[in-house]
Design an enzyme around this catalytic site. Structure first.
Site, PDB file in Angstrom:
ATOM      1  N   SER A  14       0.949  -1.276  -0.051  1.00  0.00           N
ATOM      2  CA  SER A  14      -0.044  -0.032   0.023  1.00  0.00           C
ATOM      3  C   SER A  14       0.854   1.109  -0.058  1.00  0.00           C
ATOM      4  O   SER A  14       2.054   1.104   0.337  1.00  0.00           O
ATOM      5  CB  SER A  14      -0.944  -0.139   1.268  1.00  0.00           C
ATOM      6  OG  SER A  14      -1.717   1.372   1.341  1.00  0.00           O
ATOM      7  N   ASP A  61       3.551 -11.085   9.277  1.00  0.00           N
ATOM      8  CA  ASP A  61       3.562  -9.900  10.073  1.00  0.00           C
ATOM      9  C   ASP A  61       4.776  -9.492  10.809  1.00  0.00           C
ATOM     10  O   ASP A  61       5.526 -10.296  11.445  1.00  0.00           O
ATOM     11  CB  ASP A  61       2.423 -10.381  11.434  1.00  0.00           C
ATOM     12  CG  ASP A  61       2.165  -9.401  12.503  1.00  0.00           C
ATOM     13  OD1 ASP A  61       2.947  -8.422  12.576  1.00  0.00           O
ATOM     14  OD2 ASP A  61       1.278  -9.511  13.276  1.00  0.00           O
ATOM     15  N   ILE A  62       5.375  -8.302  10.386  1.00  0.00           N
ATOM     16  CA  ILE A  62       6.494  -8.143  10.914  1.00  0.00           C
ATOM     17  C   ILE A  62       6.694  -8.223  12.468  1.00  0.00           C
ATOM     18  O   ILE A  62       7.976  -8.167  12.860  1.00  0.00           O
ATOM     19  CB  ILE A  62       7.172  -6.633  10.469  1.00  0.00           C
ATOM     20  CG1 ILE A  62       6.318  -5.423  10.968  1.00  0.00           C
ATOM     21  CG2 ILE A  62       7.138  -6.844   8.984  1.00  0.00           C
ATOM     22  CD1 ILE A  62       6.866  -3.969  10.699  1.00  0.00           C
ATOM     23  N   ASN A  88       9.293  -0.101   6.018  1.00  0.00           N
ATOM     24  CA  ASN A  88       8.212   0.843   5.787  1.00  0.00           C
ATOM     25  C   ASN A  88       6.707   0.801   6.329  1.00  0.00           C
ATOM     26  O   ASN A  88       6.356   1.664   6.751  1.00  0.00           O
ATOM     27  CB  ASN A  88       7.978   0.845   4.129  1.00  0.00           C
ATOM     28  CG  ASN A  88       6.605   1.385   3.834  1.00  0.00           C
ATOM     29  OD1 ASN A  88       6.327   2.761   3.720  1.00  0.00           O
ATOM     30  ND2 ASN A  88       5.570   0.695   3.657  1.00  0.00           N
ATOM     31  N   TYR A 153       2.313   6.935  18.561  1.00  0.00           N
ATOM     32  CA  TYR A 153       2.775   6.895  17.090  1.00  0.00           C
ATOM     33  C   TYR A 153       4.033   7.851  16.849  1.00  0.00           C
ATOM     34  O   TYR A 153       5.169   7.146  16.534  1.00  0.00           O
ATOM     35  CB  TYR A 153       1.751   7.447  16.060  1.00  0.00           C
ATOM     36  CG  TYR A 153       2.324   7.327  14.629  1.00  0.00           C
ATOM     37  CD1 TYR A 153       2.187   6.418  13.850  1.00  0.00           C
ATOM     38  CD2 TYR A 153       2.600   8.812  13.958  1.00  0.00           C
ATOM     39  CE1 TYR A 153       2.527   6.339  12.545  1.00  0.00           C
ATOM     40  CE2 TYR A 153       2.992   8.798  12.566  1.00  0.00           C
ATOM     41  CZ  TYR A 153       2.885   7.425  11.900  1.00  0.00           C
ATOM     42  OH  TYR A 153       3.418   7.594  10.806  1.00  0.00           O
ATOM     43  N   LYS A 157       8.129   6.656  16.159  1.00  0.00           N
ATOM     44  CA  LYS A 157       8.689   7.149  14.927  1.00  0.00           C
ATOM     45  C   LYS A 157      10.185   8.006  15.418  1.00  0.00           C
ATOM     46  O   LYS A 157      11.262   7.965  14.642  1.00  0.00           O
ATOM     47  CB  LYS A 157       8.040   8.205  13.993  1.00  0.00           C
ATOM     48  CG  LYS A 157       6.956   7.324  13.388  1.00  0.00           C
ATOM     49  CD  LYS A 157       7.411   6.192  12.350  1.00  0.00           C
ATOM     50  CE  LYS A 157       6.329   5.650  11.564  1.00  0.00           C
ATOM     51  NZ  LYS A 157       6.836   4.631  10.618  1.00  0.00           N
TER      52      LYS A 157
HETATM   53  N1  NAD Z   1       0.919   8.810   5.128  1.00  0.00           N
HETATM   54  C1  NAD Z   1       1.273   9.948   5.718  1.00  0.00           C
HETATM   55  O1  NAD Z   1       0.904  10.891   5.613  1.00  0.00           O
HETATM   56  C2  NAD Z   1       2.758   9.405   6.667  1.00  0.00           C
HETATM   57  C3  NAD Z   1       3.343  10.546   7.159  1.00  0.00           C
HETATM   58  C4  NAD Z   1       4.260  10.085   8.131  1.00  0.00           C
HETATM   59  C5  NAD Z   1       4.816   8.857   8.085  1.00  0.00           C
HETATM   60  N2  NAD Z   1       4.305   7.975   7.574  1.00  0.00           N
HETATM   61  C6  NAD Z   1       4.966   6.630   7.307  1.00  0.00           C
HETATM   62  O2  NAD Z   1       5.127   6.094   6.309  1.00  0.00           O
HETATM   63  C7  NAD Z   1       5.212   4.598   5.943  1.00  0.00           C
HETATM   64  C8  NAD Z   1       4.162   4.165   4.745  1.00  0.00           C
HETATM   65  O3  NAD Z   1       2.696   4.615   5.263  1.00  0.00           O
HETATM   66  P1  NAD Z   1       1.542   4.701   4.261  1.00  0.00           P
HETATM   67  O4  NAD Z   1       0.827   5.869   4.621  1.00  0.00           O
HETATM   68  O5  NAD Z   1       2.043   4.297   2.901  1.00  0.00           O
HETATM   69  O6  NAD Z   1       0.802   3.513   4.984  1.00  0.00           O
HETATM   70  P2  NAD Z   1      -0.435   2.544   4.603  1.00  0.00           P
HETATM   71  O7  NAD Z   1      -1.298   2.136   5.731  1.00  0.00           O
HETATM   72  O8  NAD Z   1      -1.035   3.033   3.087  1.00  0.00           O
HETATM   73  O9  NAD Z   1       0.425   1.281   4.249  1.00  0.00           O
HETATM   74  C9  NAD Z   1       1.224   0.474   5.265  1.00  0.00           C
HETATM   75  C10 NAD Z   1       1.216  -0.958   4.934  1.00  0.00           C
HETATM   76  O10 NAD Z   1       1.745  -1.690   5.930  1.00  0.00           O
HETATM   77  C11 NAD Z   1       1.090  -2.853   6.140  1.00  0.00           C
HETATM   78  N3  NAD Z   1       1.499  -3.378   7.370  1.00  0.00           N
HETATM   79  C12 NAD Z   1       0.848  -2.839   8.695  1.00  0.00           C
HETATM   80  N4  NAD Z   1       1.102  -3.520   9.588  1.00  0.00           N
HETATM   81  C13 NAD Z   1       1.926  -4.701   9.178  1.00  0.00           C
HETATM   82  C14 NAD Z   1       2.589  -5.711   9.876  1.00  0.00           C
HETATM   83  N5  NAD Z   1       2.393  -5.768  10.976  1.00  0.00           N
HETATM   84  N6  NAD Z   1       3.390  -6.465   9.019  1.00  0.00           N
HETATM   85  C15 NAD Z   1       3.474  -6.361   7.880  1.00  0.00           C
HETATM   86  N7  NAD Z   1       2.914  -5.231   7.044  1.00  0.00           N
HETATM   87  C16 NAD Z   1       2.116  -4.361   7.800  1.00  0.00           C
HETATM   88  C17 NAD Z   1      -0.253  -2.693   5.651  1.00  0.00           C
HETATM   89  O11 NAD Z   1      -1.015  -3.901   5.450  1.00  0.00           O
HETATM   90  C18 NAD Z   1      -0.075  -1.675   4.545  1.00  0.00           C
HETATM   91  O12 NAD Z   1      -0.009  -2.379   3.251  1.00  0.00           O
HETATM   92  C19 NAD Z   1       4.573   4.000   7.505  1.00  0.00           C
HETATM   93  O13 NAD Z   1       5.981   3.930   8.174  1.00  0.00           O
HETATM   94  C20 NAD Z   1       3.946   5.358   8.197  1.00  0.00           C
HETATM   95  O14 NAD Z   1       3.917   5.427   9.727  1.00  0.00           O
HETATM   96  C21 NAD Z   1       2.951   8.260   6.771  1.00  0.00           C
END
Ligand code: NAD
Length: 250
Positions: A14, A61-62, A88, A153, A157
């Protein structure tokens, strides 16, 4: 020509993980798309294959070491040793501190911090054997600026940023770089869940209107930063935290 190396992207099913998987594959890497959501990982691997790239979908699941070990055995068997790791996968949480419960704390930390530790530790022998490795960790702007209702959260991070720096110092002599991309507000399913759930104190349009670049970021813009850190060109870059946030934090 880019030497073909095997990349593992956690949460590759995703958002930014998907965009990074697609871009790494486009650069000639064989990509293991790991996600707890098996169907999502499969869809991204199929997208890569349809574009002529090499990918393997793995469900894990990580936060569960035995699942990560099994996934790595499968990846090594199908693609070879992993020398590029994009940490990620993460889960989000919005909750005032007074209302947080221990179960929520433990689950989020188990995925966002312990999962990062487990995957990195399990991949490390491959990088050490190759005396070459690239570890890229997704942190978040909130860990740098603070964010209301996001103490849990952002704590996770902040841990990612601290571990990035410590591991960079620990692993530099082994030919392994460790860096972090710190996203701002990026248009992904995670961000859309927060927007749709009305979890921000003001409408999101108002938040982004105040950024120097007044819009949401794109997953592809994060993927570009991840791929720079993963590249041969970035061999002298380590322990860095790169904000990709439209100037929202300096
Ligand atoms: N979207 C934002 O605005 C934002 C901002 C700052 C940081 N982030 C960080 O960026 C990264 C990507 O975020 P995103 O927005 O693409 O998130 P998202 O929720 O769209 O995708 C995250 C993916 O991680 C997978 N996942 C969740 N738990 C898991 C587990 N235990 N084991 C394996 N896979 C798992 C989910 O199934 C999903 O496919 C994350 O680390 C998030 O914290 C996001």
């Amino acid at each position: 020509m880019t030497e073909r190396k095997v990349a593992l992207v956690t949460g590759g099913g995703s958002g930014m993980g998907r965009a990074t998987s697609l871009r790494l594959a486009g650069e000639g890497r064989a990509v293991a798309v790991l996600d707890i959501n098996a169907a999502a990982a499969r869809a991204v691997a199929e997208e890569i294959a349809a574009a002529g790239g090499t990918a393997l979908a793995v469900a894990a699941d990580i936060s569960r070491r035995e699942q990560v070990r099994a996934a790595l055995a499968e990846i090594r068997g199908a693609l070879g040793p992993v020398t590029i790791l994009v940490n990620n996968a993460a889960i989000e949480n919005f909750c005032p501190l007074g209302e947080l419960d221990d179960e929520t704390w433990d689950r989020l930390m188990a995925v966002n911090l312990k999962g990062f530790y487990i995957v990195t530790q399990e991949v490390l022998p491959d990088m050490e054997a190759a005396t070459w490795g690239r570890v890229v960790n997704l942190s978040a702007i909130g860990a740098q600026t603070g964010a209301p209702d996001m103490a849990l959260y952002t704590a996770s991070k902040g841990g990612i940023i601290a571990m990035t720096r410590s591991l960079a110092v620990e692993l530099g002599r082994k030919g392994i770089t460790v860096n972090s991309v710190s996203p701002g507000f990026i248009d992904t399913p995670m961000a859309r869940r927060a927007i749709d759930g009305d979890l921000f104190p003001v409408p999101y349009e108002q938040i982004v209107a105040n950024y120097p670049i007044p819009r949401l970021g794109l997953p592809e813009e994060i993927a570009a930063a991840c791929c720079f850190f993963a590249s041969e060109d970035a061999g002298y870059v380590t322990a860095q935290v790169l904000g990709v946030n439209g100037g929202a934090a300096v």
